[in-house]
Design an enzyme around this catalytic site. Structure first.
Site, PDB file in Angstrom:
ATOM      1  N   CYS A  14       0.879  -1.056   0.076  1.00 15.62           N
ATOM      2  CA  CYS A  14       0.003   0.029  -0.026  1.00 15.62           C
ATOM      3  C   CYS A  14       0.912   1.175  -0.040  1.00 15.62           C
ATOM      4  CB  CYS A  14      -0.810   0.084   1.356  1.00 15.62           C
ATOM      5  SG  CYS A  14      -0.084   0.007   2.828  1.00 15.62           S
ATOM      6  N   ARG A  20      -3.129  -0.427   5.561  1.00 10.64           N
ATOM      7  CA  ARG A  20      -3.815  -1.721   4.673  1.00 10.64           C
ATOM      8  C   ARG A  20      -2.911  -2.911   4.561  1.00 10.64           C
ATOM      9  NH1 ARG A  20      -5.202   2.144  -0.191  1.00 10.64           N
ATOM     10  NH2 ARG A  20      -3.342   3.167   0.615  1.00 10.64           N
ATOM     11  N   ASP A 129      -8.095   3.462   1.412  1.00  8.42           N
ATOM     12  CA  ASP A 129      -7.180   4.041   2.590  1.00  8.42           C
ATOM     13  C   ASP A 129      -7.973   4.640   3.873  1.00  8.42           C
ATOM     14  OD1 ASP A 129      -5.090   5.402   4.008  1.00  8.42           O
ATOM     15  OD2 ASP A 129      -4.237   6.590   2.351  1.00  8.42           O
TER      16      ASP A 129
END
Ligand code: 4NP
Length: 162
Positions: A14, A20, A129
């Site tokens: 990420c 994440r 996100d």
């Protein structure tokens, strides 16, 4: 005994490697172990902004409440990752584009996937996100990653029988 050569090596990526992708690494590992699939997992960021840090405390807390202990330390993606991993999986389209910029060859590019490719029930085009949002965003990341991890396990099982 399985040597590391028998294992599929998967890198989750990420932007910051603090929300994440460390969650993807932890959740997929748990689900793969339950499915008795041999894997090696790690995660990285397309940025080095949080290099050396533990995952975001909000992400760790939300994951812990759902039975996942996230212990990884943030690091940046590097060219050698394309030698060290079989699959490199992006959380969103920006990550996907940035990973492909790090690729050194067409063969490297062929290793890059998006986590959304593996959704079974969810209908999202990326893993959103959660960094600038509230608690609900962190729970949604976990919901989406659990679903995609099931799909990724199925993908790997099919691949091995071909
Ligand atoms: P991640 O989330 O890419 O899921 O780790 C983010 C973490 C940090 C920042 C952005 C996204 N940041 O701007 O520092």
């Amino acid at each position: 005994m399985n040597s590391s050569k028998d294992k599929t090596r998967i890198l989750f990526v990420c932007l910051g490697n603090i929300c994440r992708s460390p969650s993807a690494e932890t959740i997929f590992k748990a689900i793969a172990e339950k499915a008795k699939i041999q894997v090696e997992v790690d995660s990285a960021g397309t940025s080095a902004w949080h290099e050396g840090e533990l995952a975001d405390s909000r992400m760790r807390k939300t994951a812990a409440a759902r039975g996942y202990k996230i212990t990884s330390i943030s690091r940046a993606l590097r060219g050698k990752d394309f030698d060290d991993f079989d699959l490199i999986i992006a959380m969103d389209d920006n990550n996907y584009d940035d990973i492909r910029k790090t690729a050194r060859s067409v063969e490297d590019e062929g290793k890059v996937y998006r986590m959304r490719d593996f959704f079974v029930h969810k209908d999202f085009d990326h893993i959103p996100d959660p960094y600038y949002g509230g608690e609900q965003g962190f729970n949604m990341v976990i919901d989406l990653l659990e679903d995609a991890s099931e799909g990724l396990v199925a993908f790997l099982k099919n691949r091995k029988t071909i």
